[in-house]
Design a protein around this motif. Structure first.
Motif, PDB file in Angstrom:
ATOM      1  N   TRP A 103       0.797  -1.168   0.448  1.00  0.00           N
ATOM      2  CA  TRP A 103       0.087  -0.222  -0.155  1.00  0.00           C
ATOM      3  C   TRP A 103       0.722   1.526  -0.299  1.00  0.00           C
ATOM      4  N   LYS A 104       2.293   1.366   0.744  1.00  0.00           N
ATOM      5  CA  LYS A 104       2.584   2.854   0.498  1.00  0.00           C
ATOM      6  C   LYS A 104       4.651   1.448   0.383  1.00  0.00           C
ATOM      7  N   PHE A 105       4.922   2.326  -0.537  1.00  0.00           N
ATOM      8  CA  PHE A 105       6.278   1.428  -0.541  1.00  0.00           C
ATOM      9  C   PHE A 105       7.397   3.044  -0.334  1.00  0.00           C
ATOM     10  N   VAL A 106       8.861   2.996   0.114  1.00  0.00           N
ATOM     11  CA  VAL A 106       9.435   3.346   0.708  1.00  0.00           C
ATOM     12  C   VAL A 106       9.725   4.629  -0.263  1.00  0.00           C
ATOM     13  N   SER A 107       9.354   4.741  -2.235  1.00  0.00           N
ATOM     14  CA  SER A 107       9.255   6.253  -2.603  1.00  0.00           C
ATOM     15  C   SER A 107       8.525   6.405  -1.937  1.00  0.00           C
ATOM     16  N   GLY A 108       7.567   6.681  -1.323  1.00  0.00           N
ATOM     17  CA  GLY A 108       6.313   6.976  -1.066  1.00  0.00           C
ATOM     18  C   GLY A 108       5.008   6.572  -1.750  1.00  0.00           C
ATOM     19  N   SER A 109       5.281   5.997  -2.741  1.00  0.00           N
ATOM     20  CA  SER A 109       4.266   5.558  -4.016  1.00  0.00           C
ATOM     21  C   SER A 109       3.674   4.353  -3.820  1.00  0.00           C
ATOM     22  N   GLY A 110       2.586   3.853  -3.640  1.00  0.00           N
ATOM     23  CA  GLY A 110       2.046   2.449  -3.223  1.00  0.00           C
ATOM     24  C   GLY A 110       2.552   1.801  -4.797  1.00  0.00           C
ATOM     25  N   TYR A 111       1.910   0.227  -4.283  1.00  0.00           N
ATOM     26  CA  TYR A 111       2.289  -0.930  -5.501  1.00  0.00           C
ATOM     27  C   TYR A 111       1.367  -1.680  -5.340  1.00  0.00           C
ATOM     28  N   PHE A 112       0.070  -0.858  -5.595  1.00  0.00           N
ATOM     29  CA  PHE A 112      -1.037  -1.973  -5.180  1.00  0.00           C
ATOM     30  C   PHE A 112      -1.565  -2.747  -5.389  1.00  0.00           C
ATOM     31  N   GLY A 113      -1.807  -4.118  -5.496  1.00  0.00           N
ATOM     32  CA  GLY A 113      -2.373  -5.274  -5.796  1.00  0.00           C
ATOM     33  C   GLY A 113      -3.434  -6.047  -4.947  1.00  0.00           C
ATOM     34  N   THR A 114      -4.565  -5.139  -4.089  1.00  0.00           N
ATOM     35  CA  THR A 114      -5.612  -5.707  -3.347  1.00  0.00           C
ATOM     36  C   THR A 114      -6.288  -5.477  -4.710  1.00  0.00           C
ATOM     37  N   PHE A 115      -7.057  -7.363  -4.763  1.00  0.00           N
ATOM     38  CA  PHE A 115      -8.219  -7.749  -6.027  1.00  0.00           C
ATOM     39  C   PHE A 115      -7.051  -7.660  -6.824  1.00  0.00           C
ATOM     40  N   ARG A 116      -6.765  -7.983  -7.069  1.00  0.00           N
ATOM     41  CA  ARG A 116      -5.731  -8.318  -8.550  1.00  0.00           C
ATOM     42  C   ARG A 116      -4.467  -9.057  -7.950  1.00  0.00           C
ATOM     43  N   ASP A 117      -4.168  -9.790  -9.059  1.00  0.00           N
ATOM     44  CA  ASP A 117      -3.736 -11.354  -9.465  1.00  0.00           C
ATOM     45  C   ASP A 117      -1.787 -10.380 -10.082  1.00  0.00           C
ATOM     46  N   ARG A 149       0.512  -6.502  -9.201  1.00  0.00           N
ATOM     47  CA  ARG A 149       0.258  -5.299  -8.364  1.00  0.00           C
ATOM     48  C   ARG A 149       1.114  -4.621  -9.939  1.00  0.00           C
ATOM     49  N   TYR A 150       0.049  -2.920  -9.719  1.00  0.00           N
ATOM     50  CA  TYR A 150       0.883  -1.410 -10.203  1.00  0.00           C
ATOM     51  C   TYR A 150       1.862  -1.231  -9.861  1.00  0.00           C
ATOM     52  N   GLU A 151       2.930  -0.900 -10.069  1.00  0.00           N
ATOM     53  CA  GLU A 151       3.741  -0.021 -10.486  1.00  0.00           C
ATOM     54  C   GLU A 151       3.636   1.656 -10.404  1.00  0.00           C
ATOM     55  N   GLY A 152       4.215   1.810  -8.518  1.00  0.00           N
ATOM     56  CA  GLY A 152       3.881   3.056  -8.500  1.00  0.00           C
ATOM     57  C   GLY A 152       2.336   4.161  -8.727  1.00  0.00           C
ATOM     58  N   TYR A 153       2.044   2.903  -8.565  1.00  0.00           N
ATOM     59  CA  TYR A 153       0.385   3.478  -7.785  1.00  0.00           C
ATOM     60  C   TYR A 153      -0.521   2.876  -6.821  1.00  0.00           C
ATOM     61  N   PRO A 154      -1.233   4.088  -6.070  1.00  0.00           N
ATOM     62  CA  PRO A 154      -1.170   5.252  -6.370  1.00  0.00           C
ATOM     63  C   PRO A 154       0.031   6.347  -5.686  1.00  0.00           C
ATOM     64  N   SER A 155       0.400   7.630  -6.024  1.00  0.00           N
ATOM     65  CA  SER A 155       1.426   8.114  -5.532  1.00  0.00           C
ATOM     66  C   SER A 155       1.056   9.211  -4.222  1.00  0.00           C
ATOM     67  N   ASN A 156       2.204   9.591  -3.685  1.00  0.00           N
ATOM     68  CA  ASN A 156       2.391   9.558  -2.350  1.00  0.00           C
ATOM     69  C   ASN A 156       0.562   9.170  -1.540  1.00  0.00           C
ATOM     70  N   MET A 157       1.141   8.672  -1.085  1.00  0.00           N
ATOM     71  CA  MET A 157       0.478   7.795   0.362  1.00  0.00           C
ATOM     72  C   MET A 157       0.823   8.180   1.682  1.00  0.00           C
ATOM     73  N   PRO A 158       0.090   8.538   2.575  1.00  0.00           N
ATOM     74  CA  PRO A 158       0.385   8.942   3.421  1.00  0.00           C
ATOM     75  C   PRO A 158       1.751   7.840   4.464  1.00  0.00           C
TER      76      PRO A 158
END
Length: 260
Positions: free
Chosen positions: A150-164, A166-175
């Motif tokens: 949900w958040k990586f060290v870069s600040g962006s997410g690499y979301f894969g919830t409800f997927r098989d 992950r997105y790369e760098g989505y979404p940006s600026n996670m808290p």
């Protein structure tokens, strides 16, 4: 106007339907001694006994899962209770707006599981009220065997919830700090993450219900709280009447969330 009985005792005329954190119930034991039951006492007793408690807030009907109040008991009526993967579980403590929450210590050993329950659905919507207390990497819900964040060290997410995948760098600026409402709106055609009612953009997607449902996964160490986890077994368009109904109920329950 106050009412009094024959002994001069004032009879309350206002009926409360919920307990605040500082309220208590008074009773009399078998020996005639008064005793006090606090809200925390009652919640702890229900949780430890496996009892089912009612949701602390009324949410729109049709939910597939509802965890709130610092409890592992599913309050949706579907009996999808959470349990620890190992011997350790997040602790129930007082958190956002004085409500009971589940707290992860950052030890990386408090992951929860629920048997997968979204088979044969064509979309899903997730709402999560969480408090992030630092940490660069975290993943609050995993539904497939992928290395998602949900958040990586870069600040962006690499979301894969409800997927098989992950997105790369989505979404940006996670808290990385503070209390937030995060929602995921997934369908066969689109995927959208919304943080505090602000969209992080729409992605093309293929919805995958997944073969697991894990919360606060151990390999993405989480330090913070989950106050609410609410799942609907269908896609809900962000900003729609249905979505606004859920958001408004959540805001009523957690008024300090940073949106109006």
């Amino acid at each position: 106007m106050a009412l009094f009985n024959g002994n001069g005792f004032e009879i309350p005329t206002i009926l409360k339907t919920t307990l605040d954190d500082n309220d208590c119930l008074l009773g009399v034991d078998s020996t005639g001694i008064l005793f006090e039951i606090t809200k925390a006492n009652l919640s702890a007793a229900l949780t430890s006994s496996g009892g089912t408690t009612a949701p602390s807030t009324s949410y729109p009907a049709g939910m597939a899962l509802l965890l709130d109040g610092g409890s592992l008991t599913d309050k949706s009526g579907n009996n999808r209770n959470a349990s620890p993967v190992g011997v350790n579980s997040p602790t129930a403590v007082t958190g956002i707006d004085g409500k009971q929450v589940l707290r992860w210590s950052g030890a990386g050993n408090q992951e929860l599981l629920i048997p997968p329950f979204l088979a044969n659905t064509s979309g899903a919507t997730l709402y999560c009220v969480c408090a992030i207390n630092g940490g660069d990497n975290y993943n609050l819900v995993r539904t497939s065997p992928i290395d998602d964040y949900w958040k990586f060290v870069s600040g962006s997410g690499y979301f894969g919830t409800f997927r098989d995948s992950r997105y790369e760098g989505y979404p940006s600026n996670m808290p990385s700090t503070g209390s937030h409402l995060v929602s995921i709106h997934a369908s066969a055609n689109s995927y959208e993450v919304v943080v505090d009612t602000v969209s992080k953009g729409v992605q093309s997607s293929t919805y995958v219900p997944g073969d697991r449902f894990r919360i606060g996964v151990n390999d993405k160490v989480f330090t913070g709280d989950i106050a609410l986890l609410l799942i609907y077994p269908q896609f809900t368009q962000p900003g729609s009447t249905s979505d606004l109904g859920v958001r408004n109920a959540i805001k009523s329950a957690y008024p300090s969330l940073p949106f109006s």
